[in-house]
Each structure stands twice: as structure tokens, then as C-alpha cells.
Design an enzyme around this catalytic site. Structure first.
Site, PDB file in Angstrom:
ATOM      1  CG  ASP A  38      -2.086   0.951   1.094  1.00  0.00           C
ATOM      2  OD1 ASP A  38      -1.827   2.163   0.964  1.00  0.00           O
ATOM      3  OD2 ASP A  38      -3.246   0.499   1.104  1.00  0.00           O
ATOM      4  CB  ALA A  87      -3.991  -0.481  -4.731  1.00  0.00           C
ATOM      5  CB  ALA A  88      -8.540   1.859  -6.810  1.00  0.00           C
ATOM      6  CB  THR A 135     -16.857   0.045  -8.803  1.00  0.00           C
ATOM      7  OG1 THR A 135     -18.075   0.769  -8.684  1.00  0.00           O
ATOM      8  CG2 THR A 135     -16.120   0.632 -10.017  1.00  0.00           C
ATOM      9  CG  ASP A 136     -22.323  -0.656  -8.639  1.00  0.00           C
ATOM     10  OD1 ASP A 136     -21.490   0.247  -8.414  1.00  0.00           O
ATOM     11  OD2 ASP A 136     -23.428  -0.712  -8.052  1.00  0.00           O
ATOM     12  CD  GLU A 137     -19.396   4.501  -8.539  1.00  0.00           C
ATOM     13  OE1 GLU A 137     -19.018   5.512  -9.121  1.00  0.00           O
ATOM     14  OE2 GLU A 137     -19.401   4.392  -7.296  1.00  0.00           O
ATOM     15  CE1 TYR A 160     -13.178   4.328  -8.314  1.00  0.00           C
ATOM     16  CE2 TYR A 160     -15.579   4.428  -8.509  1.00  0.00           C
ATOM     17  CZ  TYR A 160     -14.435   3.780  -8.067  1.00  0.00           C
ATOM     18  OH  TYR A 160     -14.533   2.586  -7.389  1.00  0.00           O
ATOM     19  CB  SER A 161     -17.179   4.842 -13.384  1.00  0.00           C
ATOM     20  OG  SER A 161     -17.633   5.962 -14.094  1.00  0.00           O
ATOM     21  CE  LYS A 164     -11.898  -0.135  -9.716  1.00  0.00           C
ATOM     22  NZ  LYS A 164     -10.783  -0.748  -8.918  1.00  0.00           N
ATOM     23  CG  ASN A 190     -18.262  -2.266  -0.175  1.00  0.00           C
ATOM     24  OD1 ASN A 190     -17.470  -3.090   0.235  1.00  0.00           O
ATOM     25  ND2 ASN A 190     -18.932  -2.450  -1.304  1.00  0.00           N
ATOM     26  CB  ILE A 216     -28.378  16.106   0.574  1.00  0.00           C
ATOM     27  CG1 ILE A 216     -28.447  15.665   2.047  1.00  0.00           C
ATOM     28  CG2 ILE A 216     -29.023  15.066  -0.342  1.00  0.00           C
ATOM     29  CD1 ILE A 216     -27.729  14.391   2.347  1.00  0.00           C
ATOM     30  NE  ARG A 224     -24.263   6.415  -6.168  1.00  0.00           N
ATOM     31  CZ  ARG A 224     -24.845   7.143  -7.127  1.00  0.00           C
ATOM     32  NH1 ARG A 224     -26.094   6.865  -7.518  1.00  0.00           N
ATOM     33  NH2 ARG A 224     -24.206   8.137  -7.711  1.00  0.00           N
ATOM     34  NE  ARG A 291     -20.199  12.783  -6.881  1.00  0.00           N
ATOM     35  CZ  ARG A 291     -20.221  11.612  -6.227  1.00  0.00           C
ATOM     36  NH1 ARG A 291     -20.795  10.564  -6.770  1.00  0.00           N
ATOM     37  NH2 ARG A 291     -19.681  11.508  -5.034  1.00  0.00           N
TER      38      ARG A 291
HETATM   39  P1  NAD Z   1      -9.903   3.371  -0.429  1.00  0.00           P
HETATM   40  O1  NAD Z   1      -9.717   4.680  -1.148  1.00  0.00           O
HETATM   41  O2  NAD Z   1     -10.472   3.369   0.944  1.00  0.00           O
HETATM   42  O3  NAD Z   1      -8.496   2.626  -0.333  1.00  0.00           O
HETATM   43  C1  NAD Z   1      -7.593   2.551  -1.400  1.00  0.00           C
HETATM   44  C2  NAD Z   1      -6.267   2.050  -0.863  1.00  0.00           C
HETATM   45  O4  NAD Z   1      -5.359   1.954  -1.968  1.00  0.00           O
HETATM   46  C3  NAD Z   1      -5.619   3.001   0.153  1.00  0.00           C
HETATM   47  O5  NAD Z   1      -5.096   2.247   1.237  1.00  0.00           O
HETATM   48  C4  NAD Z   1      -4.512   3.661  -0.633  1.00  0.00           C
HETATM   49  O6  NAD Z   1      -3.409   4.055   0.175  1.00  0.00           O
HETATM   50  C5  NAD Z   1      -4.132   2.571  -1.609  1.00  0.00           C
HETATM   51  N1  NAD Z   1      -3.519   3.094  -2.836  1.00  0.00           N
HETATM   52  C6  NAD Z   1      -3.978   4.117  -3.606  1.00  0.00           C
HETATM   53  N2  NAD Z   1      -3.145   4.312  -4.637  1.00  0.00           N
HETATM   54  C7  NAD Z   1      -2.156   3.386  -4.527  1.00  0.00           C
HETATM   55  C8  NAD Z   1      -1.012   3.072  -5.311  1.00  0.00           C
HETATM   56  N3  NAD Z   1      -0.711   3.768  -6.405  1.00  0.00           N
HETATM   57  N4  NAD Z   1      -0.227   2.047  -4.927  1.00  0.00           N
HETATM   58  C9  NAD Z   1      -0.514   1.350  -3.798  1.00  0.00           C
HETATM   59  N5  NAD Z   1      -1.576   1.603  -3.014  1.00  0.00           N
HETATM   60  C10 NAD Z   1      -2.394   2.610  -3.377  1.00  0.00           C
HETATM   61  O7  NAD Z   1     -10.747   2.481  -1.425  1.00  0.00           O
HETATM   62  P2  NAD Z   1     -11.875   1.387  -1.098  1.00  0.00           P
HETATM   63  O8  NAD Z   1     -13.167   2.077  -0.952  1.00  0.00           O
HETATM   64  O9  NAD Z   1     -11.409   0.483  -0.045  1.00  0.00           O
HETATM   65  O10 NAD Z   1     -11.906   0.607  -2.482  1.00  0.00           O
HETATM   66  C11 NAD Z   1     -11.034  -0.496  -2.712  1.00  0.00           C
HETATM   67  C12 NAD Z   1     -11.323  -1.083  -4.087  1.00  0.00           C
HETATM   68  O11 NAD Z   1     -12.671  -1.504  -4.158  1.00  0.00           O
HETATM   69  C13 NAD Z   1     -11.133  -0.072  -5.218  1.00  0.00           C
HETATM   70  O12 NAD Z   1     -10.547  -0.740  -6.297  1.00  0.00           O
HETATM   71  C14 NAD Z   1     -12.537   0.383  -5.551  1.00  0.00           C
HETATM   72  O13 NAD Z   1     -12.645   0.752  -6.902  1.00  0.00           O
HETATM   73  C15 NAD Z   1     -13.328  -0.889  -5.251  1.00  0.00           C
HETATM   74  N6  NAD Z   1     -14.731  -0.693  -4.864  1.00  0.00           N
HETATM   75  C16 NAD Z   1     -15.057   0.177  -3.851  1.00  0.00           C
HETATM   76  C17 NAD Z   1     -16.386   0.308  -3.458  1.00  0.00           C
HETATM   77  C18 NAD Z   1     -16.793   1.220  -2.338  1.00  0.00           C
HETATM   78  O14 NAD Z   1     -17.994   1.398  -2.089  1.00  0.00           O
HETATM   79  N7  NAD Z   1     -15.861   1.794  -1.572  1.00  0.00           N
HETATM   80  C19 NAD Z   1     -17.380  -0.441  -4.107  1.00  0.00           C
HETATM   81  C20 NAD Z   1     -17.013  -1.326  -5.132  1.00  0.00           C
HETATM   82  C21 NAD Z   1     -15.678  -1.448  -5.487  1.00  0.00           C
HETATM   83  P1  TYD Z   2     -20.254   8.388  -2.433  1.00  0.00           P
HETATM   84  O1  TYD Z   2     -20.214   7.894  -1.022  1.00  0.00           O
HETATM   85  O2  TYD Z   2     -19.252   9.419  -2.854  1.00  0.00           O
HETATM   86  O3  TYD Z   2     -20.217   7.115  -3.399  1.00  0.00           O
HETATM   87  P2  TYD Z   2     -20.442   7.020  -5.011  1.00  0.00           P
HETATM   88  O4  TYD Z   2     -20.431   8.374  -5.601  1.00  0.00           O
HETATM   89  O5  TYD Z   2     -19.248   6.218  -5.443  1.00  0.00           O
HETATM   90  O6  TYD Z   2     -21.742   6.308  -5.186  1.00  0.00           O
HETATM   91  O7  TYD Z   2     -21.694   9.009  -2.699  1.00  0.00           O
HETATM   92  C1  TYD Z   2     -22.865   8.240  -2.507  1.00  0.00           C
HETATM   93  C2  TYD Z   2     -24.029   9.095  -2.950  1.00  0.00           C
HETATM   94  O8  TYD Z   2     -24.153  10.209  -2.060  1.00  0.00           O
HETATM   95  C3  TYD Z   2     -23.855   9.689  -4.343  1.00  0.00           C
HETATM   96  O9  TYD Z   2     -25.120   9.720  -4.989  1.00  0.00           O
HETATM   97  C4  TYD Z   2     -23.368  11.101  -4.081  1.00  0.00           C
HETATM   98  C5  TYD Z   2     -24.047  11.454  -2.770  1.00  0.00           C
HETATM   99  N1  TYD Z   2     -23.289  12.386  -1.864  1.00  0.00           N
HETATM  100  C6  TYD Z   2     -23.946  13.486  -1.309  1.00  0.00           C
HETATM  101  O10 TYD Z   2     -25.148  13.708  -1.552  1.00  0.00           O
HETATM  102  N2  TYD Z   2     -23.244  14.310  -0.478  1.00  0.00           N
HETATM  103  C7  TYD Z   2     -21.931  14.094  -0.179  1.00  0.00           C
HETATM  104  O11 TYD Z   2     -21.328  14.901   0.578  1.00  0.00           O
HETATM  105  C8  TYD Z   2     -21.266  12.954  -0.741  1.00  0.00           C
HETATM  106  C9  TYD Z   2     -19.820  12.669  -0.452  1.00  0.00           C
HETATM  107  C10 TYD Z   2     -21.999  12.117  -1.583  1.00  0.00           C
END
Ligand code: NAD
Ligand code: TYD
Length: 355
Positions: A38, A87-88, A135-137, A160-161, A164, A190, A216, A224, A291
Site C-alpha cells: 500500500d 488499490a485504487a 465497482t458497479d459504476e 473514476y468509473s 475502473k 460499501n 446532500i 445507491r 455533483r
Molecule cells: P480506499 O480509497 O479506501 O483505499 C484505497 C487504498 O489503496 C488506500 O489504502 C490507498 O493508500 C491505496 N492506494 C492508492 N493508490 C495506490 C497506489 N498507487 N499504490 C498502492 N496503493 C495505493 O478504497 P476502497 O473504498 O477500499 O476501495 C477499494 C477497491 O474496491 C477499489 O478498487 C474500488 O474501486 C473498489 N470498490 C469500492 C467500493 C466502495 O464502495 N468503496 C465499491 C465497489 C468497489
Molecule cells: P459516495 O459515497 O461518494 O459514493 P459514489 O459516488 O461512489 O456512489 O456518494 C454516494 C451518494 O451520495 C452519491 O449519490 C453522491 C451522494 N453524496 C452526497 O449527496 N453528499 C456528499 O457529501 C457525498 C460525499 C456524496
């Protein structure tokens, strides 16, 4: 319980999902070496892994997945037979401000990691697996009806999407072109402990604690599909061990919420837990500028995962949310540590002038 893997590389294991995944694998498979690579960006935090850092089968390496030399030496040193690529850069709003950071880590980093696996495994793919967490995005945005299946065409709409989606394509291309054994899973949103408070749920938990406005976007009508993080990593464990090579699995639990409804539920639960009169936190709800390109609705059809591998989520949402709130209230130091300094600067830049 045993795994057939002896040495697994987890990337991004200090992040939100990565830390739950690392904890699960380190505890469940004591005979398997787990190396967590990481970079420790703003989102990575070794505090997330305090409880397992001294385990004998766990090794932490600080480094970047874009560093080809480092990856080569790690593959040589640890002879990985499995990779769990987490990692992402993961936050949509940050991707709107700085798309290139997402191209660097999510696209170039993933391809660099694929190259390292290809060179390290050198055509000997027996017992090897490169598992890509996505991700589903990538599927884009739904209208009021319908679900994402594994066959839904990719239609990413945010930087982002898009990054990915690109990484998913590269992972599949390395399977078809070079024969690398891969699996991809695409999961819905998640939530749970250790979620960085830039994302909706932990951001609002933190703001409710401090009686700050709950921002909001738009009218709060966006939908979501929320899954408790521990259910996600259990699904990854199952797919990693029982899934079919070359396949994609969608992960989700049919748990759709409009943003405004989720925040109302959060306010209700937190007023009770904090001993505040009903309705106190709801008064903090503030509708702010939407957004850019905000996807309307995500919803996963998990039929393939359920029918093929028997997975289903273990928690009802209200219970998962209650557990999440309890964790944040019990871990205010963690929350205060991650929301000091740089976070305040980020918050100012992202939200000032939005209201
Ligand atoms: P996060 O941002 O909490 O964590 C990302 C981790 O990756 C961090 O520890 C960061 O330090 C590390 N990282 C970033 N760039 C790096 C690099 N260049 N080299 C090494 N490490 C690096 O992300 P998360 O929410 O835990 O998501 C993890 C994965 O799951 C991602 O691939 C994301 O696309 C995917 N995902 C997330 C969600 C969600 O709701 N959070 C849902 C579906 C899929
Ligand atoms: P987020 O947690 O950023 O996840 P994602 O955009 O990957 O789905 O956002 C979840 C939803 O909440 C999304 O529709 C954007 C909205 N949102 C707000 O309304 N206010 C906020 O401050 C944030 C961060 C997100």
C-alpha cells in the site's frame, strides 16, 4: 480452514475494503503469507490493521503499484500465487477534480501489476489467480427500473468509473492475450467501519457528531445499492476460492436507498444513540449544488453469485448501519485523526461555495 494459496499479494490493504479483506485473509488462513502493498495515500491508514499487524503470516510493504521494479522484486521474494488487487483512487468527487491521478493508479498501476504477475508467473499459471476488485459504476447509470448484470455493457460516466472500466478491460485482455488466470468482481456501494469520511455515510456520521451541516447533492433523489463491507469481503473470499477463471461476478444485496432516505435513517438512529431529541440531526440536512454528471441510480443483480456459489448478504441494512454508527462512536480517535489537517483543507475546497 485452508486455502490452496501459499502466498498472496493484497494491494491497497490499508484502505477501507482492503483492510477488511486483509484482516479476513490473515485470520482465516494462518498458513498463508499475506503481503499487503500500500502506498498509504490519504486513504490508506495502518491504524485500520492494528489488530493483525503482529501476526506471523502478515507482512506490510509501503509502495506504489506503479513501481515496476518494486513489484518485480516482491514477486521474486515472495513467489505470490494469488493477487487480490484492491488499490485504487476511489472517490468520484476527487476524480472530477483530478482525473489524471485516477489514470495513474487505476489504469497504469493495474497494467504495471498485470505485467509483474505475467513476468513473475512466466507462463506457469497452475494454481495462480489474479483477482481484480472493481465497482458497479463501470456499467453507468440506471433509470428507475432494471439492474446491472454481468452482461450489461460498460458505460462509465465519471473519470473514476472510466478508469475502473479501463482497468477491468486490461485485466480481461491479459487473460485472453497472455492466458493469465483472472477473475473480476464488480460490487455496489460499501459501508461499514474504517470508511474514510469523504464518502456519504461516514461523512454524515462525522458531521452529525459535530452538529455540522449534512451536504446532500441535488435533491437527494439519487439511488445507491448499499452492502456491508464484511459481506463484500466474504463474497471476495468465496469467489477467489470457488469462482471460475475468466469470469465476472456482480456483488450486491438488493438494498437500494435514495440518498435523502439513508440520511434520514442515519439521523434517526444517531439522535437515539447520542441521546438527542428526535428530529435534531435532520435539521442539519442541507441541499447543496449537485455533483457534475451525477449518476442517478446503481442496482446490482447478484443472481449469478447467488446461484453459482450460494452467496447472500448476512446483514439487514438497518442492523449494518447501527453497527457502523456504533463503531464510529466507539472510535472517535480514529475519526478525529483522519479528519485533521489535510482533510479540513479538502473539505473546505470541496464544499465551500457549494451551499
Ligand atoms: P480506499 O480509497 O479506501 O483505499 C484505497 C487504498 O489503496 C488506500 O489504502 C490507498 O493508500 C491505496 N492506494 C492508492 N493508490 C495506490 C497506489 N498507487 N499504490 C498502492 N496503493 C495505493 O478504497 P476502497 O473504498 O477500499 O476501495 C477499494 C477497491 O474496491 C477499489 O478498487 C474500488 O474501486 C473498489 N470498490 C469500492 C467500493 C466502495 O464502495 N468503496 C465499491 C465497489 C468497489
Ligand atoms: P459516495 O459515497 O461518494 O459514493 P459514489 O459516488 O461512489 O456512489 O456518494 C454516494 C451518494 O451520495 C452519491 O449519490 C453522491 C451522494 N453524496 C452526497 O449527496 N453528499 C456528499 O457529501 C457525498 C460525499 C456524496
Amino acid at each position: 480452514m485452508e486455502t490452496n494459496h501459499k502466498s498472496i499479494l493484497i494491494t491497497g490493504g490499508a484502505g477501507f475494503i482492503g483492510s477488511h479483506l486483509t484482516r479476513l485473509f490473515v485470520n482465516k488462513y494462518p498458513g498463508t503469507r499475506i503481503v499487503n502493498l500500500d502506498k498509504l495515500t490519504y486513504a490508506g491508514n495502518l491504524e485500520n490493521l492494528k489488530d493483525i499487524e503482529k501476526k506471523e503470516n502478515y507482512i506490510f510493504v509501503k509502495g506504489d503499484i506503479c513501481d515496476a521494479e518494486l513489484l518485480k522484486s516482491l514477486f521474486e521474494q515472495y513467489s505470490f500465487d494469488g493477487v487480490l488487487h484492491c488499490a485504487a483512487e476511489s472517490h468520484v468527487d476527487r476524480s472530477i477534480t483530478d482525473p489524471l491521478a485516477f489514470v495513474n493508479t487505476n489504469v497504469l498501476g493495474t497494467v504495471t501489476l498485470l505485467n509483474a504477475a505475467r513476468a513473475g508467473w512466466n507462463g506457469n499459471f497452475e494454481g495462480k489467480l489474479f483477482y481484480h476488485i472493481s465497482t458497479d459504476e463501470v456499467y453507468g447509470s440506471l433509470g428507475a427500473t432494471g439492474f446491472f448484470t454481468e452482461k450489461t455493457p460498460y458505460d462509465p460516466r465519471s473519470p473514476y468509473s472510466s478508469s475502473k472500466a479501463s482497468s477491468d478491460h486490461f485485466v480481461r485482455a491479459y487473460h485472453h492475450t497472455y492466458g493469465i488466470p483472472v477473475i473480476v468482481s464488480n460490487c455496489s456501494n460499501n459501508y461499514g467501519p474504517y470508511h474514510f469520511p469523504e464518502k456519504l455515510i461516514p461523512l454524515c456520521i462525522n458531521n452529525i457528531i459535530h452538529s455540522k451541516p449534512l451536504p446532500i447533492y441535488g435533491k437527494g433523489e439519487n439511488v445507491r445499492d448499499w452492502l456491508f463491507v464484511e459481506d463484500h469481503v466474504k463474497a471476495i473470499d468465496l469467489i477467489f476460492h470457488k469462482g471460475r477463471i475468466g469470469e465476472t461476478y456482480n456483488i450486491g444485496g438488493h438494498n437500494e436507498w435514495k440518498n435523502i432516505d439513508i440520511i434520514r435513517e442515519l439521523c434517526k438512529q444517531m439522535d437515539k444513540k447520542l441521546g438527542r431529541p428526535d428530529g435534531t440531526s435532520e435539521k442539519l440536512i442541507t441541499f447543496v449544488k449537485d455533483r457534475a454528471g451525477h449518476d442517478l441510480r446503481y442496482a446490482i443483480d447478484p443472481t449469478k453469485l447467488t446461484e453459482e456459489l450460494g452467496w447472500k448478504p448476512s446483514l439487514q441494512f438497518e442492523e449494518g448501519l447501527a453497527r457502523t454508527i456504533d463503531w464510529y462512536l466507539a472510535n472517535e480517535k480514529w475519526l478525529n485523526d483522519v479528519t485533521s489537517g489535510e482533510y479540513m483543507k479538502y473539505y473546505e475546497e470541496m464544499y465551500s461555495g457549494r451551499g
